[in-house]
Design a protein around this motif. Structure first.
Motif, short mmCIF file in Angstrom:
data_model
loop_
_atom_site.label_atom_id
_atom_site.label_comp_id
_atom_site.label_asym_id
_atom_site.label_seq_id
_atom_site.Cartn_x
_atom_site.Cartn_y
_atom_site.Cartn_z
N LEU A 87 0.78 -1.18 -0.13
CA LEU A 87 0.13 0.03 -0.13
C LEU A 87 0.70 1.32 0.05
CD1 LEU A 87 -2.92 -0.98 2.46
CD2 LEU A 87 -2.93 -0.80 -0.14
N ARG A 88 1.97 1.08 0.74
CA ARG A 88 2.76 2.29 0.85
C ARG A 88 3.63 2.72 -0.59
NH1 ARG A 88 5.63 6.09 0.58
NH2 ARG A 88 6.65 7.21 2.38
N PHE A 89 4.27 1.52 -1.15
CA PHE A 89 5.37 1.61 -2.26
C PHE A 89 4.82 1.23 -3.40
CE2 PHE A 89 7.71 1.35 1.92
CZ PHE A 89 8.52 2.55 1.80
N GLY A 90 3.54 0.44 -3.45
CA GLY A 90 2.86 -0.06 -4.69
C GLY A 90 3.82 -0.32 -5.83
N GLU A 91 3.59 0.71 -6.91
CA GLU A 91 4.21 0.67 -8.01
C GLU A 91 5.61 0.58 -7.97
OE1 GLU A 91 2.37 3.88 -10.39
OE2 GLU A 91 0.56 3.06 -10.43
N ASP A 92 6.06 1.17 -7.16
CA ASP A 92 7.61 1.19 -6.95
C ASP A 92 8.34 -0.05 -6.77
OD1 ASP A 92 7.88 4.25 -7.12
OD2 ASP A 92 7.64 4.40 -4.75
N LEU A 93 7.48 -0.95 -6.38
CA LEU A 93 8.05 -2.45 -6.14
C LEU A 93 8.88 -2.95 -7.33
CD1 LEU A 93 4.99 -4.16 -4.40
CD2 LEU A 93 7.24 -3.22 -3.13
N GLU A 94 8.25 -2.57 -8.63
CA GLU A 94 9.07 -3.03 -9.88
C GLU A 94 10.22 -2.20 -9.96
OE1 GLU A 94 6.90 -0.74 -13.38
OE2 GLU A 94 5.26 -1.95 -12.08
N ARG A 95 10.68 -1.22 -9.53
CA ARG A 95 11.54 -0.62 -9.74
C ARG A 95 13.09 -1.02 -8.84
NH1 ARG A 95 8.01 4.10 -9.48
NH2 ARG A 95 7.05 4.49 -11.27
N ILE A 96 12.69 -1.71 -7.87
CA ILE A 96 13.83 -2.19 -6.86
C ILE A 96 14.14 -3.71 -7.26
CG2 ILE A 96 14.31 -3.05 -4.63
CD1 ILE A 96 12.01 -1.17 -3.60
N PRO A 97 15.50 -3.65 -7.93
CA PRO A 97 16.08 -4.74 -8.80
C PRO A 97 15.91 -5.90 -7.62
CG PRO A 97 17.42 -2.93 -8.80
CD PRO A 97 16.46 -2.47 -7.79
N GLY A 98 15.59 -7.07 -8.33
CA GLY A 98 15.33 -8.36 -7.37
C GLY A 98 14.11 -8.35 -6.60
N LEU A 99 13.35 -7.35 -5.95
CA LEU A 99 12.20 -7.42 -5.35
C LEU A 99 11.26 -7.84 -6.14
CD1 LEU A 99 11.23 -6.92 -2.71
CD2 LEU A 99 10.49 -4.59 -3.22
N LEU A 100 10.67 -7.59 -7.45
CA LEU A 100 9.77 -8.19 -8.12
C LEU A 100 9.80 -9.46 -8.34
CD1 LEU A 100 7.18 -7.25 -9.62
CD2 LEU A 100 8.46 -6.93 -11.82
N GLU A 101 11.03 -9.89 -8.44
CA GLU A 101 11.21 -11.50 -8.56
C GLU A 101 10.76 -12.05 -7.35
OE1 GLU A 101 13.64 -9.26 -9.52
OE2 GLU A 101 13.40 -9.59 -11.88
N VAL A 102 11.12 -11.68 -6.03
CA VAL A 102 10.72 -12.12 -4.90
C VAL A 102 9.14 -12.17 -4.73
CG1 VAL A 102 10.76 -11.86 -2.34
CG2 VAL A 102 12.98 -11.33 -3.65
N VAL A 103 8.62 -11.11 -5.03
CA VAL A 103 6.97 -11.08 -5.22
C VAL A 103 6.26 -12.02 -5.97
CG1 VAL A 103 5.18 -9.70 -5.83
CG2 VAL A 103 6.90 -8.51 -4.70
N GLN A 104 6.98 -12.17 -7.45
CA GLN A 104 6.32 -13.26 -8.26
C GLN A 104 6.73 -14.70 -8.01
OE1 GLN A 104 9.00 -11.89 -11.69
NE2 GLN A 104 7.03 -10.90 -12.68
N ASP A 105 7.89 -14.99 -7.21
CA ASP A 105 8.01 -16.28 -6.76
C ASP A 105 7.66 -16.61 -5.25
OD1 ASP A 105 9.18 -16.40 -9.31
OD2 ASP A 105 11.01 -16.04 -8.69
N ASP A 106 8.44 -16.12 -4.40
CA ASP A 106 8.55 -16.31 -2.94
C ASP A 106 6.90 -15.99 -2.47
OD1 ASP A 106 11.14 -15.87 -3.66
OD2 ASP A 106 11.46 -16.56 -1.71
N LEU A 107 6.64 -14.70 -2.78
CA LEU A 107 5.33 -14.36 -2.11
C LEU A 107 3.99 -14.89 -2.88
CD1 LEU A 107 3.65 -12.47 -0.58
CD2 LEU A 107 3.96 -10.75 -1.99
#
Length: 129
Positions: free
Chosen positions: A50-70
């Motif tokens: 809710l706080r960072f939303g669209e910025d999640l895709e801008r952090i290298p590696g974090l989007l992959e954690v969301v797509q896979d682990d989360l």
């Protein structure tokens, strides 16, 4: 120049590790996972989304954690009988979809397929449906 770049890279790496740790709180394949730890993970990740939303895709590696682990833990937690965990998981899924839609199409498809499976199974409580 170089020092700032190294500090930023280190900070981003720590962010990814923290996010992985939060995902592990929700991982039902771990013996230590409880409904309380799942709810803690869901609520903290919910705040981040809710706080960072669209910025999640801008952090290298974090989007992959969301797509896979989360999303792995989200799929696991869709099978719970705990209404709070289920509700929190579905709300988190919706907010993730609203925040980073274009990167989560496959994951959302998996969630929808899992939800359809439930509805098709006889004996699933109406509240859960």
């Amino acid at each position: 120049g170089n020092t700032v770049k190294k500090m930023l890279q280190s900070s981003l790496a720590v962010s990814c590790k923290l996010f992985k740790l939060l995902c592990s709180l929700m991982d039902r394949s771990r013996a230590a996972t409880t409904d309380a730890s799942v709810l803690l993970g869901v609520n903290v990740i919910q705040y981040v989304v809710l706080r960072f939303g669209e910025d999640l895709e801008r952090i290298p590696g974090l989007l992959e954690v969301v797509q896979d682990d989360l999303f792995n833990t989200i799929i696991q937690n869709l099978s719970t009988d705990n209404f709070l965990v289920l509700s929190g998981t579905l709300t988190l899924t919706r907010n993730l979809f609203l925040s980073v839609t274009r990167h989560l199409k496959l994951q959302i498809e998996l969630v929808i397929n899992k939800l359809i499976e439930w509805i098709m199974v006889e004996g699933v409580p109406y509240q859960k449906q």
